[in-house]
Design a protein around this motif. Sequence first.
Motif, mmCIF file in Angstrom:
data_model
loop_
_atom_site.group_PDB
_atom_site.id
_atom_site.type_symbol
_atom_site.label_atom_id
_atom_site.label_comp_id
_atom_site.label_asym_id
_atom_site.label_seq_id
_atom_site.Cartn_x
_atom_site.Cartn_y
_atom_site.Cartn_z
ATOM 1 N N LYS A 228 0.823 -1.208 0.000
ATOM 2 C CA LYS A 228 0.000 0.000 0.000
ATOM 3 C C LYS A 228 0.865 1.270 0.000
ATOM 4 C CE LYS A 228 -3.719 2.315 2.496
ATOM 5 N NZ LYS A 228 -4.629 2.277 3.656
ATOM 6 N N LEU A 229 1.886 1.274 0.864
ATOM 7 C CA LEU A 229 2.758 2.445 0.952
ATOM 8 C C LEU A 229 3.488 2.692 -0.362
ATOM 9 C CD1 LEU A 229 4.029 4.694 2.655
ATOM 10 C CD2 LEU A 229 5.750 3.028 3.395
ATOM 11 N N LYS A 230 3.993 1.607 -0.965
ATOM 12 C CA LYS A 230 4.719 1.751 -2.242
ATOM 13 C C LYS A 230 3.808 2.298 -3.331
ATOM 14 C CE LYS A 230 8.470 1.290 -4.667
ATOM 15 N NZ LYS A 230 9.650 2.124 -4.397
ATOM 16 N N ARG A 239 5.581 9.214 -12.952
ATOM 17 C CA ARG A 239 6.943 8.694 -12.947
ATOM 18 C C ARG A 239 7.246 8.067 -14.305
ATOM 19 N NH1 ARG A 239 8.836 8.748 -7.747
ATOM 20 N NH2 ARG A 239 7.230 9.079 -6.135
ATOM 21 N N SER A 240 8.522 7.761 -14.448
ATOM 22 C CA SER A 240 8.949 7.143 -15.701
ATOM 23 C C SER A 240 8.509 5.688 -15.726
ATOM 24 C CB SER A 240 10.472 7.245 -15.834
ATOM 25 O OG SER A 240 11.075 6.459 -14.813
ATOM 26 N N PRO A 241 8.435 5.086 -16.942
ATOM 27 C CA PRO A 241 8.055 3.661 -17.023
ATOM 28 C C PRO A 241 8.971 2.766 -16.193
ATOM 29 C CG PRO A 241 7.949 4.678 -19.180
ATOM 30 C CD PRO A 241 8.560 5.702 -18.270
ATOM 31 N N GLU A 242 10.260 3.090 -16.129
ATOM 32 C CA GLU A 242 11.180 2.257 -15.363
ATOM 33 C C GLU A 242 10.819 2.277 -13.873
ATOM 34 O OE1 GLU A 242 12.057 4.495 -17.544
ATOM 35 O OE2 GLU A 242 12.895 3.244 -19.156
ATOM 36 N N TYR A 244 7.806 2.815 -12.631
ATOM 37 C CA TYR A 244 6.589 2.016 -12.449
ATOM 38 C C TYR A 244 6.924 0.527 -12.442
ATOM 39 C CZ TYR A 244 3.504 6.061 -12.967
ATOM 40 O OH TYR A 244 2.851 7.251 -12.773
ATOM 41 N N ILE A 245 7.823 0.153 -13.345
ATOM 42 C CA ILE A 245 8.230 -1.260 -13.397
ATOM 43 C C ILE A 245 8.888 -1.679 -12.090
ATOM 44 C CG2 ILE A 245 9.807 -2.878 -14.514
ATOM 45 C CD1 ILE A 245 9.285 -1.376 -17.152
ATOM 46 N N GLU A 246 9.739 -0.820 -11.547
ATOM 47 C CA GLU A 246 10.405 -1.114 -10.274
ATOM 48 C C GLU A 246 9.378 -1.254 -9.151
ATOM 49 O OE1 GLU A 246 13.075 -1.929 -7.336
ATOM 50 O OE2 GLU A 246 13.322 -1.991 -9.532
ATOM 51 N N ALA A 247 8.372 -0.365 -9.147
ATOM 52 C CA ALA A 247 7.329 -0.435 -8.111
ATOM 53 C C ALA A 247 6.541 -1.735 -8.216
ATOM 54 C CB ALA A 247 6.400 0.775 -8.233
ATOM 55 N N LEU A 248 6.240 -2.128 -9.476
ATOM 56 C CA LEU A 248 5.506 -3.391 -9.668
ATOM 57 C C LEU A 248 6.354 -4.588 -9.240
ATOM 58 C CD1 LEU A 248 3.741 -2.713 -13.106
ATOM 59 C CD2 LEU A 248 2.689 -2.800 -10.829
ATOM 60 N N ASN A 249 7.672 -4.499 -9.525
ATOM 61 C CA ASN A 249 8.556 -5.600 -9.109
ATOM 62 C C ASN A 249 8.588 -5.742 -7.585
ATOM 63 O OD1 ASN A 249 9.268 -6.439 -11.679
ATOM 64 N ND2 ASN A 249 10.979 -4.977 -11.815
ATOM 65 N N VAL A 250 8.639 -4.612 -6.877
ATOM 66 C CA VAL A 250 8.604 -4.648 -5.406
ATOM 67 C C VAL A 250 7.295 -5.254 -4.932
ATOM 68 C CG1 VAL A 250 8.550 -3.238 -3.324
ATOM 69 C CG2 VAL A 250 10.179 -2.704 -5.157
ATOM 70 N N THR A 251 6.216 -4.844 -5.586
ATOM 71 C CA THR A 251 4.904 -5.396 -5.219
ATOM 72 C C THR A 251 4.863 -6.905 -5.446
ATOM 73 O OG1 THR A 251 3.804 -3.311 -5.773
ATOM 74 C CG2 THR A 251 2.426 -5.289 -5.682
ATOM 75 N N ASN A 252 5.408 -7.346 -6.583
ATOM 76 C CA ASN A 252 5.414 -8.790 -6.884
ATOM 77 C C ASN A 252 6.249 -9.562 -5.868
ATOM 78 O OD1 ASN A 252 3.713 -8.598 -9.078
ATOM 79 N ND2 ASN A 252 5.395 -8.330 -10.554
ATOM 80 N N ARG A 253 7.411 -8.990 -5.490
ATOM 81 C CA ARG A 253 8.248 -9.680 -4.501
ATOM 82 C C ARG A 253 7.506 -9.794 -3.159
ATOM 83 N NH1 ARG A 253 12.491 -6.617 -6.910
ATOM 84 N NH2 ARG A 253 12.317 -5.040 -5.262
#
Length: 434
Positions: A228-230, A239-242, A244-253
């Motif tokens: 939620k915080l992320k 933000r840049s696509p990269e 967003y991708i990093e945020a999604l990766n953190v969420t997936n982990r």
Amino acid sequence: MISKKSIRRNFLIQLIFSSASLILIFSSLLYFYIEKSIYDDKFIELTQYAKNIVNNKSVYQTNEQMISANVFALNVEIVYLKNKNVHTDGYEKTENKHTFLTIIYPYKLADKSYLKITKDITQTKRLLKKILRYIFIINIAGFLLVIIYAITLSKMLVVPIMALSKKLSNMNEHLMKPIKTEELPLEFEPLGETINRLISRIQNFVKYQKELFIGTAHELKTPLAVIKLKNQVTLIKKRSPEEYIEALNVTNRTIDEMNIIVSNILNIGRQEGAQLDKPTEVDVIKILKQKANDFQLLAENEHKKLIIELKPDGYMATLQVSLLNQIIQNFLQNALKFTSKNKVVMLKTSQDDFGLLIEVIDEGCGIDDTVDLFAPFKRQGNKSGVGLGLFLAKSAADALGAKIKIENRKDGIDGTVASVQLNSKLSCIIPQNN
């Protein structure tokens, strides 16, 4: 009204029936003995009279000091019989409410004459009836006393059971206290000890279930808060696509971590189902060898060494194999996880008084003795993990009726000894081939 299923009712019936049968048999034997003794005395008395008459002696003259109580009740006759081989014989006859005892005794065999001596034994018969009546009255009184005794005794015997039932009925998961076995009769001590063991298992189960519930909520709450915080931080501005991708990766982990927690919780449910599986007879040593061979490859890949010392050569046990595998697998995984490279882990078995002792000895960092490692979500060291492995191992050991323990090594080397003892009551040693 006592139920038909009641042990007390069955005990009462058996005790009353057996006691009544014993009283009846004893009384019958006593009466028949008294009756036979009195009749034998009367026959001997009449025979003695006959002998005195034949020998021309006084009717009252006798060597055994037998004196008739009523001489005038004696009737003597001479009869003639055709049979020369008639011996002393007697019979009883009742006329006009009087009972007579008669014997036939040889007098002069030359003319086939015999003495027929008859005596009125009405008083003796009345005495026997009176004795029989008294015995009957005593039997009724004795039977009533037996019933009272049986009821009292049966009540005394069920008092400990009723006391145990009352204590157990007043218990719940919040108020469970061990039963004081020293206050129980000797015969009920094993039952009290069994109930105490069951109470201890229930207490541990309730305790760990509460900790599991609280721990699960806590473990799932943390990654959800991170997600939620992320997401909130990501949504504050474009933000840049990269990024967003990093945020999604953190969420997936984080989701992966949550999946691991959920999977472990599902394993608890599967284990509870495995506890209901039908136990099978297996060779425990053979199972341990197969499991050790699998982990030897894993140890080599991690540059560690797994040593195997299994004695005896075979050990048959009746148990759920999946539960045993879960315990051994957890022990070996933890031992390899906390043992550094180029160090040794040992899988060792031996027979002791309880049964088969299985030990996994490592050269890791040891444990904190003050922490209950079998509680859910308890972790040791800096290694990753959910903290449910030992909780599952403890539950499996309880289901197998085994003893499980983890302690630091006492031989001067850092590390732990994880052990499980299988009960010998469900096991046997396979004879070794010479």
